[in-house]
Design an enzyme around this catalytic site. Structure first.
Site, PDB file in Angstrom:
ATOM      1  N   THR A 118       0.857  -1.184   0.000  1.00 41.06           N
ATOM      2  CA  THR A 118       0.000   0.000   0.000  1.00 41.06           C
ATOM      3  C   THR A 118       0.896   1.238   0.000  1.00 41.06           C
ATOM      4  O   THR A 118       1.715   1.410   0.912  1.00 41.06           O
ATOM      5  CB  THR A 118      -0.903  -0.004   1.251  1.00 41.06           C
ATOM      6  OG1 THR A 118      -1.654  -1.222   1.245  1.00 41.06           O
ATOM      7  CG2 THR A 118      -1.848   1.180   1.245  1.00 41.06           C
ATOM      8  N   GLY A 252      -7.361  -1.553  14.938  1.00 41.14           N
ATOM      9  CA  GLY A 252      -5.899  -1.552  15.074  1.00 41.14           C
ATOM     10  C   GLY A 252      -5.334  -2.261  13.872  1.00 41.14           C
ATOM     11  O   GLY A 252      -5.940  -2.257  12.797  1.00 41.14           O
ATOM     12  N   CYS A 255      -2.614  -2.126   9.064  1.00 44.41           N
ATOM     13  CA  CYS A 255      -3.044  -1.357   7.893  1.00 44.41           C
ATOM     14  C   CYS A 255      -3.816  -0.085   8.237  1.00 44.41           C
ATOM     15  O   CYS A 255      -3.376   1.010   7.894  1.00 44.41           O
ATOM     16  CB  CYS A 255      -3.891  -2.238   6.979  1.00 44.41           C
ATOM     17  SG  CYS A 255      -2.899  -3.496   6.161  1.00 44.41           S
ATOM     18  N   LYS A 315      -7.187  -8.497  15.904  1.00 49.31           N
ATOM     19  CA  LYS A 315      -8.506  -9.066  15.630  1.00 49.31           C
ATOM     20  C   LYS A 315      -8.373 -10.586  15.644  1.00 49.31           C
ATOM     21  O   LYS A 315      -7.255 -11.107  15.597  1.00 49.31           O
ATOM     22  CB  LYS A 315      -9.069  -8.570  14.304  1.00 49.31           C
ATOM     23  CG  LYS A 315      -8.294  -9.038  13.092  1.00 49.31           C
ATOM     24  CD  LYS A 315      -9.065  -8.645  11.874  1.00 49.31           C
ATOM     25  CE  LYS A 315      -8.396  -9.112  10.628  1.00 49.31           C
ATOM     26  NZ  LYS A 315      -9.123  -8.763   9.434  1.00 49.31           N
ATOM     27  N   ARG A 322       0.420  -5.781  15.561  1.00 49.46           N
ATOM     28  CA  ARG A 322       0.823  -4.424  15.188  1.00 49.46           C
ATOM     29  C   ARG A 322      -0.336  -3.462  15.428  1.00 49.46           C
ATOM     30  O   ARG A 322      -1.441  -3.685  14.963  1.00 49.46           O
ATOM     31  CB  ARG A 322       1.262  -4.392  13.715  1.00 49.46           C
ATOM     32  CG  ARG A 322       2.605  -5.083  13.490  1.00 49.46           C
ATOM     33  CD  ARG A 322       3.019  -5.070  12.038  1.00 49.46           C
ATOM     34  NE  ARG A 322       2.318  -6.064  11.244  1.00 49.46           N
ATOM     35  CZ  ARG A 322       2.576  -6.321   9.959  1.00 49.46           C
ATOM     36  NH1 ARG A 322       3.524  -5.633   9.340  1.00 49.46           N
ATOM     37  NH2 ARG A 322       1.908  -7.230   9.304  1.00 49.46           N
TER      38      ARG A 322
HETATM   39  N1  LIG Z   1      -1.180  -7.233   6.271  1.00 50.76           N
HETATM   40  C1  LIG Z   1      -2.257  -7.074   5.532  1.00 50.76           C
HETATM   41  O1  LIG Z   1      -3.313  -7.664   5.787  1.00 50.76           O
HETATM   42  C2  LIG Z   1      -2.242  -6.157   4.324  1.00 50.76           C
HETATM   43  C3  LIG Z   1      -3.393  -6.064   3.514  1.00 50.76           C
HETATM   44  C4  LIG Z   1      -3.348  -5.238   2.390  1.00 50.76           C
HETATM   45  C5  LIG Z   1      -2.191  -4.529   2.098  1.00 50.76           C
HETATM   46  N2  LIG Z   1      -1.103  -4.629   2.924  1.00 50.76           N
HETATM   47  C6  LIG Z   1       0.114  -3.905   2.549  1.00 50.76           C
HETATM   48  O2  LIG Z   1       1.044  -4.841   2.032  1.00 50.76           O
HETATM   49  C7  LIG Z   1       2.378  -4.472   2.380  1.00 50.76           C
HETATM   50  C8  LIG Z   1       3.032  -5.620   3.125  1.00 50.76           C
HETATM   51  O3  LIG Z   1       2.346  -5.825   4.339  1.00 50.76           O
HETATM   52  P1  LIG Z   1       2.639  -7.092   5.263  1.00 50.76           P
HETATM   53  O4  LIG Z   1       1.668  -7.041   6.369  1.00 50.76           O
HETATM   54  O5  LIG Z   1       2.731  -8.282   4.400  1.00 50.76           O
HETATM   55  O6  LIG Z   1       4.115  -6.714   5.803  1.00 50.76           O
HETATM   56  P2  LIG Z   1       5.106  -7.684   6.565  1.00 50.76           P
HETATM   57  O7  LIG Z   1       5.917  -6.780   7.427  1.00 50.76           O
HETATM   58  O8  LIG Z   1       4.375  -8.822   7.174  1.00 50.76           O
HETATM   59  O9  LIG Z   1       6.044  -8.286   5.407  1.00 50.76           O
HETATM   60  C9  LIG Z   1       6.968  -7.546   4.684  1.00 50.76           C
HETATM   61  C10 LIG Z   1       8.113  -8.484   4.323  1.00 50.76           C
HETATM   62  O10 LIG Z   1       8.973  -7.831   3.382  1.00 50.76           O
HETATM   63  C11 LIG Z   1      10.293  -8.254   3.661  1.00 50.76           C
HETATM   64  N3  LIG Z   1      11.247  -7.367   2.966  1.00 50.76           N
HETATM   65  C12 LIG Z   1      11.719  -6.152   3.349  1.00 50.76           C
HETATM   66  N4  LIG Z   1      12.575  -5.684   2.409  1.00 50.76           N
HETATM   67  C13 LIG Z   1      12.624  -6.615   1.431  1.00 50.76           C
HETATM   68  C14 LIG Z   1      13.330  -6.697   0.195  1.00 50.76           C
HETATM   69  N5  LIG Z   1      14.159  -5.743  -0.210  1.00 50.76           N
HETATM   70  N6  LIG Z   1      13.139  -7.817  -0.555  1.00 50.76           N
HETATM   71  C15 LIG Z   1      12.321  -8.799  -0.182  1.00 50.76           C
HETATM   72  N7  LIG Z   1      11.627  -8.759   0.989  1.00 50.76           N
HETATM   73  C16 LIG Z   1      11.791  -7.684   1.776  1.00 50.76           C
HETATM   74  C17 LIG Z   1      10.351  -8.249   5.162  1.00 50.76           C
HETATM   75  O11 LIG Z   1      11.441  -8.978   5.654  1.00 50.76           O
HETATM   76  C18 LIG Z   1       8.997  -8.863   5.509  1.00 50.76           C
HETATM   77  O12 LIG Z   1       9.097 -10.268   5.618  1.00 50.76           O
HETATM   78  C19 LIG Z   1       2.244  -3.190   3.191  1.00 50.76           C
HETATM   79  O13 LIG Z   1       2.372  -2.098   2.330  1.00 50.76           O
HETATM   80  C20 LIG Z   1       0.829  -3.256   3.706  1.00 50.76           C
HETATM   81  O14 LIG Z   1       0.277  -1.990   3.961  1.00 50.76           O
HETATM   82  C21 LIG Z   1      -1.104  -5.438   4.019  1.00 50.76           C
END
Ligand SMILES: NC(=O)c1ccc[n+]([C@@H]2O[C@H](COP(=O)([O-])OP(=O)(O)OC[C@H]3O[C@@H](n4cnc5c(N)ncnc54)[C@H](O)[C@@H]3O)[C@@H](O)[C@H]2O)c1
Length: 425
Positions: A118, A252, A255, A315, A322
């Protein structure tokens, strides 16, 4: 197709697993070696229902690596699914995104970089410039935001309400859209900036509903109405609908809080004061703290009182803590001098909460407690033997922060029960 996914977090893992399930060859790359080693050994580092099964089922089409070249080798689409946490100012921190863009190797064919993380509106344009500056005109770009919710992410990915694809070049959008063949959902094609905004606007709409119903709950409390009955009847209006009308102690997670700040700052950076969003954020902050007032009204000063927090994840269905309301509650209770115990079926409270005693079971957490707060609506808590719980407690106060329990039943057992936005006896 061959797909690379950068980031093996909540989104990257689900994306990789689901694309493999659709028949694509997927390589997921992460920088954390321990995570990659665990995934290679079949150990899933997060709690997400159905993810273990889908990863195991597709192990032949799914590889994990820390190596950029190995991930991109042969890939037609390279997904970015790295974290975009808030900076000190509330803007999205895109440093992990830029790292991926900058480490993308030169390839002698057309590939598409697809953004799942995002990001603020305008990021795609900035990435396009950076790729062009690196002489990577053969790398296309598409925004393909993710709408899955933790706890139901696999189902959400496979049965989405819509798939949004915004690309600078039609052929790139076509490729990303084609990756989703096999999923029965409308594909909405937009320009890149609009796709970026769809994600931020969707989250803002959901958060607005949460803060709206929480404010209605607070007025219900002041006037003797019951928000559960009110929300049900309001939600039956087809123009409104029932979802995200559940009053509680606020949203919370990884996101909503960060994305609301990022949208607020995006607007402010463009010279616009997004007043409604400011209010949504403020209402949510205050909502978490109202629980403390409820406890104090029943227990008096909290110094020396023992309070059990039931549920720690932001949740149910996830181990993600987080920005969980439990963190704010634990911090406030400890600073008031309360003793705090806590339980969660999957979230690792020990890693996040200092000064809180983490119990193995909900009943253990309730031992000698003067009061309890139901923080996360885990189904286990609805099924808990509340008569035994009361016997094990020192006091009898329960604040049901999610309106999960039946007030009449709890009161009949001898509890002093308070929900959110419900009549107080
Ligand atoms: N968590 C959700 O439910 C959700 C839903 C929709 C959108 N998003 C968005 O998706 C994105 C990821 O969220 P998340 O919850 O999966 O994050 P997360 O922190 O669980 O995972 C991110 C991963 O990226 C890895 N990473 C960092 N730098 C890297 C690189 N250079 N190469 C490869 N991997 C690398 C980290 O080690 C980590 O494992 C965010 O922008 C978030 O806003 C999350």
């Amino acid at each position: 197709m061959k797909v690379a996914v950068f980031g093996a977090g909540y989104v990257g893992l689900v994306t990789g697993a689901c694309f493999a399930d659709l028949g694509h060859d997927v390589v997921v790359r992460d920088i954390v070696e321990a995570k990659v080693d665990a995934l290679r050994a079949g150990v899933v580092p997060i709690h997400e229902p159905g993810l273990d099964e889908i990863l195991a089922r597709n192990s032949e089409r799914l590889r994990f690596t820390t190596d950029v070249a190995e991930a991109v080798d042969g890939a037609e689409v390279v997904y970015i699914a790295v974290g975009t946490p808030p900076t000190y100012s509330g803007d999205a921190d895109l440093s992990d995104v830029w790292t991926v863009v900058d480490e993308l190797p030169r390839v002698d064919r057309r590939i598409v970089l697809a953004m799942k993380s995002t990001v603020p509106v305008g990021t795609g344009r900035a990435v396009r410039h950076r790729l062009d500056d690196r002489g990577l005109g053969n790398v296309g770009y598409a925004s393909n935001p993710e709408f899955t919710a933790e706890g139901t992410a696999v189902r959400d990915f496979m049965q989405p309400d819509r798939i949004v694809v915004g690309a600078f070049a039609d052929e790139d959008g076509d490729l990303v859209a084609a990756l989703h063949d096999g999923i029965d959902a409308r594909i909405v094609r937009t320009d890149v900036a609009s796709a970026e905004m769809v994600k931020l606007a969707s989250n803002a709409a959901l958060m607005t509903r949460v803060s709206f119903i929480n404010e209605i709950a607070n007025v219900c409390e002041a006037t003797g109405a019951d928000v559960v009955a009110v929300a049900e009847a309001v939600g039956l209006d087809r123009r409104i609908g029932p979802s995200f009308l559940r009053a509680g102690i606020g949203y919370g997670g990884s996101c909503f809080p960060k994305d609301s700040l990022a949208l607020k700052q995006l607007a402010a950076n463009s010279g616009y004061n997004f007043q409604l969003l400011n209010a949504v954020i403020e209402v949510n902050e205050l909502q978490k703290r109202r629980v403390i007032g409820k406890l104090e009204r029943r227990l008096g000063p909290l110094r020396g009182k023992r309070v059990a927090l039931l549920g720690l994840a932001f949740k149910p269905g996830t181990d993600d803590m987080r920005e969980a309301p439990s963190l704010v509650l634990a911090g406030r209770l400890l600073s008031e001098g309360a003793e705090v115990t806590a339980w969660d079926p999957v979230a690792d409270g020990r890693a996040h909460l200092h000064g809180v005693v983490i119990a193995e079971t909900a009943l253990d957490a309730l031992d000698d407690a003067d009061g309890a707060v139901l923080v996360t609506e885990w189904p286990e808590l609805r099924e808990l033997d509340w008569a035994t719980a009361l016997e094990r407690m020192r006091g009898n106060v329960i604040v049901d922060g999610r309106n999960l329990l039946d007030p009449a039943e709890l009161r009949a057992l001898g509890f002093v029960y308070e929900g959110i936005g419900r009549p107080v006896v």
